[in-house]
Design a protein around this motif. Structure first.
Motif, PDB file in Angstrom:
ATOM      1  N   ILE A  57      -6.960   5.289   3.023  1.00 25.76           N
ATOM      2  CA  ILE A  57      -6.296   6.532   2.620  1.00 25.76           C
ATOM      3  C   ILE A  57      -5.696   6.391   1.225  1.00 25.76           C
ATOM      4  CG2 ILE A  57      -4.333   8.051   3.090  1.00 25.76           C
ATOM      5  CD1 ILE A  57      -4.833   7.575   6.072  1.00 25.76           C
ATOM      6  N   VAL A  58      -4.929   5.320   1.018  1.00 26.83           N
ATOM      7  CA  VAL A  58      -4.224   5.138  -0.258  1.00 26.83           C
ATOM      8  C   VAL A  58      -5.201   4.861  -1.397  1.00 26.83           C
ATOM      9  CG1 VAL A  58      -2.583   3.683  -1.512  1.00 26.83           C
ATOM     10  CG2 VAL A  58      -2.096   4.381   0.843  1.00 26.83           C
ATOM     11  N   MET A  59      -6.077   3.875  -1.223  1.00 24.87           N
ATOM     12  CA  MET A  59      -6.995   3.520  -2.293  1.00 24.87           C
ATOM     13  C   MET A  59      -8.078   4.582  -2.484  1.00 24.87           C
ATOM     14  SD  MET A  59      -5.869   0.858  -3.760  1.00 24.87           S
ATOM     15  CE  MET A  59      -7.306   0.519  -4.787  1.00 24.87           C
ATOM     16  N   GLY A  60      -8.476   5.231  -1.402  1.00 23.90           N
ATOM     17  CA  GLY A  60      -9.455   6.299  -1.527  1.00 23.90           C
ATOM     18  C   GLY A  60      -8.913   7.464  -2.330  1.00 23.90           C
ATOM     19  N   LYS A  61      -7.662   7.816  -2.066  1.00 27.49           N
ATOM     20  CA  LYS A  61      -7.019   8.895  -2.823  1.00 27.49           C
ATOM     21  C   LYS A  61      -6.893   8.515  -4.299  1.00 27.49           C
ATOM     22  CE  LYS A  61      -4.639  12.827  -2.884  1.00 27.49           C
ATOM     23  NZ  LYS A  61      -5.229  14.135  -2.525  1.00 27.49           N
ATOM     24  N   ALA A  62      -6.536   7.260  -4.567  1.00 30.24           N
ATOM     25  CA  ALA A  62      -6.403   6.799  -5.955  1.00 30.24           C
ATOM     26  C   ALA A  62      -7.760   6.792  -6.648  1.00 30.24           C
ATOM     27  CB  ALA A  62      -5.795   5.403  -5.980  1.00 30.24           C
ATOM     28  N   ALA A  63      -8.801   6.372  -5.936  1.00 35.31           N
ATOM     29  CA  ALA A  63     -10.147   6.349  -6.517  1.00 35.31           C
ATOM     30  C   ALA A  63     -10.596   7.759  -6.896  1.00 35.31           C
ATOM     31  CB  ALA A  63     -11.127   5.717  -5.539  1.00 35.31           C
ATOM     32  N   SER A  64     -10.298   8.723  -6.045  1.00 34.77           N
ATOM     33  CA  SER A  64     -10.640  10.116  -6.364  1.00 34.77           C
ATOM     34  C   SER A  64      -9.867  10.609  -7.578  1.00 34.77           C
ATOM     35  CB  SER A  64     -10.353  11.020  -5.162  1.00 34.77           C
ATOM     36  OG  SER A  64     -11.156  10.673  -4.058  1.00 34.77           O
ATOM     37  N   LYS A  65      -8.585  10.255  -7.638  1.00 39.12           N
ATOM     38  CA  LYS A  65      -7.731  10.676  -8.746  1.00 39.12           C
ATOM     39  C   LYS A  65      -8.236  10.126 -10.081  1.00 39.12           C
ATOM     40  CE  LYS A  65      -3.351  10.419  -7.883  1.00 39.12           C
ATOM     41  NZ  LYS A  65      -2.949  11.839  -7.750  1.00 39.12           N
ATOM     42  N   LEU A  66      -8.728   8.889 -10.055  1.00 40.77           N
ATOM     43  CA  LEU A  66      -9.188   8.243 -11.291  1.00 40.77           C
ATOM     44  C   LEU A  66     -10.702   8.348 -11.471  1.00 40.77           C
ATOM     45  CD1 LEU A  66      -6.875   5.083 -11.268  1.00 40.77           C
ATOM     46  CD2 LEU A  66      -6.573   7.238 -12.507  1.00 40.77           C
ATOM     47  N   LYS A  67     -11.303   9.283 -10.755  1.00 40.57           N
ATOM     48  CA  LYS A  67     -12.722   9.611 -10.909  1.00 40.57           C
ATOM     49  C   LYS A  67     -13.640   8.429 -10.605  1.00 40.57           C
ATOM     50  CE  LYS A  67     -11.401  13.640 -11.859  1.00 40.57           C
ATOM     51  NZ  LYS A  67     -11.487  14.653 -10.777  1.00 40.57           N
ATOM     52  N   GLU A  68     -13.291   7.694  -9.555  1.00 43.38           N
ATOM     53  CA  GLU A  68     -14.111   6.568  -9.100  1.00 43.38           C
ATOM     54  C   GLU A  68     -14.496   6.757  -7.623  1.00 43.38           C
ATOM     55  OE1 GLU A  68     -15.365   4.434 -10.946  1.00 43.38           O
ATOM     56  OE2 GLU A  68     -14.107   4.188 -12.719  1.00 43.38           O
ATOM     57  N   LEU A  73       0.825  -1.208   0.000  1.00 43.46           N
ATOM     58  CA  LEU A  73       0.000   0.000   0.000  1.00 43.46           C
ATOM     59  C   LEU A  73       0.859   1.258   0.000  1.00 43.46           C
ATOM     60  CD1 LEU A  73      -2.805  -1.124   2.461  1.00 43.46           C
ATOM     61  CD2 LEU A  73      -3.027  -0.761  -0.001  1.00 43.46           C
ATOM     62  N   LEU A  74       1.988   1.216   0.676  1.00 45.13           N
ATOM     63  CA  LEU A  74       2.905   2.354   0.655  1.00 45.13           C
ATOM     64  C   LEU A  74       3.504   2.543  -0.740  1.00 45.13           C
ATOM     65  CD1 LEU A  74       4.710   1.962   4.107  1.00 45.13           C
ATOM     66  CD2 LEU A  74       2.962   3.637   3.462  1.00 45.13           C
ATOM     67  N   ILE A  75       3.760   1.424  -1.431  1.00 44.15           N
ATOM     68  CA  ILE A  75       4.208   1.517  -2.830  1.00 44.15           C
ATOM     69  C   ILE A  75       3.124   2.176  -3.676  1.00 44.15           C
ATOM     70  CG2 ILE A  75       4.799   0.195  -4.902  1.00 44.15           C
ATOM     71  CD1 ILE A  75       6.139  -1.860  -3.059  1.00 44.15           C
ATOM     72  N   PHE A  76       1.871   1.765  -3.449  1.00 45.64           N
ATOM     73  CA  PHE A  76       0.761   2.324  -4.222  1.00 45.64           C
ATOM     74  C   PHE A  76       0.571   3.812  -3.935  1.00 45.64           C
ATOM     75  CE2 PHE A  76      -1.403  -2.124  -4.077  1.00 45.64           C
ATOM     76  CZ  PHE A  76      -0.422  -2.616  -4.934  1.00 45.64           C
ATOM     77  N   SER A  77       0.991   4.248  -2.750  1.00 47.89           N
ATOM     78  CA  SER A  77       0.854   5.664  -2.416  1.00 47.89           C
ATOM     79  C   SER A  77       1.725   6.534  -3.319  1.00 47.89           C
ATOM     80  CB  SER A  77       1.217   5.899  -0.944  1.00 47.89           C
ATOM     81  OG  SER A  77       2.613   5.750  -0.713  1.00 47.89           O
ATOM     82  N   LYS A  78       2.743   5.935  -3.942  1.00 49.03           N
ATOM     83  CA  LYS A  78       3.586   6.673  -4.882  1.00 49.03           C
ATOM     84  C   LYS A  78       2.752   7.234  -6.020  1.00 49.03           C
ATOM     85  CE  LYS A  78       7.713   5.863  -3.079  1.00 49.03           C
ATOM     86  NZ  LYS A  78       8.614   6.945  -2.622  1.00 49.03           N
TER      87      LYS A  78
END
Length: 364
Positions: A319-330, A18-23
């Motif tokens: 935190i990580v996946m939620g931020k990514a979901a927002s970034k990719l409009k999901e 998950l920390l890798i995904f935070s990149k």
């Protein structure tokens, strides 16, 4: 206590991923389009896609890029796909058509059809999408092309799916989100391993230098992920996740059709480089054992320590996946992320088991 120690180890491994995904999750997209406007060949391979072409070709033709052509490949369609292509070509000289007739050596091979389309392209930079894909904006082409540089010969984009109601649609979009987070994150840390043909660009020099798809030409799918897995490096790969550069596809409407699609995708992953297979397998295993050992620990061990570990992991995950979901409009997936994760784990397990018995042999 051994159970708790093992659970702690896999929770830690999962959090490292998950920390890798935070990149990617906390990475800001570039807001600028380069002033250098490279000519681009957009390549669309279509098999029995007449209705999708009628709907989506106008969006490709409206791209605000000064110089581009569209290579339409009719892959031995049995409907009026070729006629639709010809009708568009009559009114727009930017459209070039490649009509593929099946032959005995490459029967039903999308890679064979794509090879003919790539040979037809007059421009060095190639941008790939599917007939059922619609660009998110008129700047899709320019945003993707802007990532090309002297060193960056391969550009990974995001191909999402249209939003509809129902569990299947939510699961499809979650799986697409998770896959994108992984390939964007790994590319960001210098380990690019795949891309999606719904939104992928590369230089023709890279294609020809690696003999195209020849090393996996007999594999039914993998014109996107297997090619990227073979040729991508830390130095030649760029990522593009500006929302104007997204594409959106029509999602599968039935569980059966989606499972068949996933069976094709999973079957190609077995051909990835060994290091990539280990990386991906360990992530899946850490997810599976986090859930399994976590639930068991709550009942077998004193529940307080397992609950603390579960809480830490879920906090990091959201935190990580939620931020990514927002970034990719999901963003509408965010409240359901844990449930979708658990459901996807068991669906993937069933597909792995099913693939061991039979594998798909054609792309359509």
């Amino acid at each position: 206590m051994l159970l708790l120690y093992v659970f702690g180890i896999f929770t830690f491994i999962n959090c490292v991923y998950l920390l890798i995904f935070s990149k990617f999750s906390f990475l800001k997209p570039s807001g600028e389009i380069t002033s250098e406007k490279f000519p681009v060949s957009v390549i669309v391979c279509a098999k029995n896609e007449s209705e999708n072409l009628k709907h989506n070709l106008p969006f490709l033709l409206s791209q605000k890029h000064p110089e581009f052509e569209i290579i339409l490949i009719n892959d031995a369609s049995s409907d009026d796909t070729l006629e639709v292509m010809e009708s568009f070509a009559e009114t727009d000289e930017r459209i070039q058509i490649v009509n593929v007739v099946n032959n005995e050596a490459f029967w039903g091979s999308k890679k064979y059809a794509l090879t003919l389309g790539i040979k037809k392209a007059k421009n060095k930079r190639l941008l790939f999408t599917d007939a059922d894909c619609k660009p998110a904006s008129d700047y899709w082409l320019s945003r993707m092309a802007a990532k090309f540089t002297t060193n960056k010969q391969l550009v990974l984009g995001y191909g999402g799916y249209e939003k509809h109601s129902g569990l299947l649609n939510y699961l499809i979009r979650f799986e697409t989100l998770l896959t994108a987070v992984q390939y964007f994150s790994y590319a960001k840390i210098g380990i690019p391993y795949m891309g999606v043909g719904r939104n992928l660009a590369y230089n023709s020099d890279l294609y020809y230098a690696n003999n195209g798809f020849i090393s996996h030409i007999k594999v039914a799918s993998g014109d996107d992920d297997l090619f990227v897995n073979e040729v991508a490096t830390a130095s030649n790969t760029a990522i593009c996740f500006n929302e104007e550069a997204f594409t959106y596809s029509i999602p599968k409407k039935t569980w059966k059709s989606w499972r068949l699609q996933k069976k094709r995708h999973i079957s190609t992953s077995k051909l990835y480089k060994t290091s990539h297979k280990v990386l991906l397998s360990l992530f899946y295993l850490s997810n599976l054992l986090f859930w399994g050992l976590g639930i068991a620990s709550l009942f077998i061990v004193d529940w307080k320590l397992p609950l603390i570990l579960i809480g830490i992991r879920f906090l990091v995950y959201m935190i990580v996946m939620g931020k990514a979901a927002s970034k990719l409009k999901e963003s509408n997936l965010i409240p359901f992320l844990p449930a979708l994760e658990l459901f996807l784990i068991f669906v993937q397990m069933s597909i792995f088991i099913s693939n061991s018995a039979s594998k798909p042999t054609h792309w359509k």
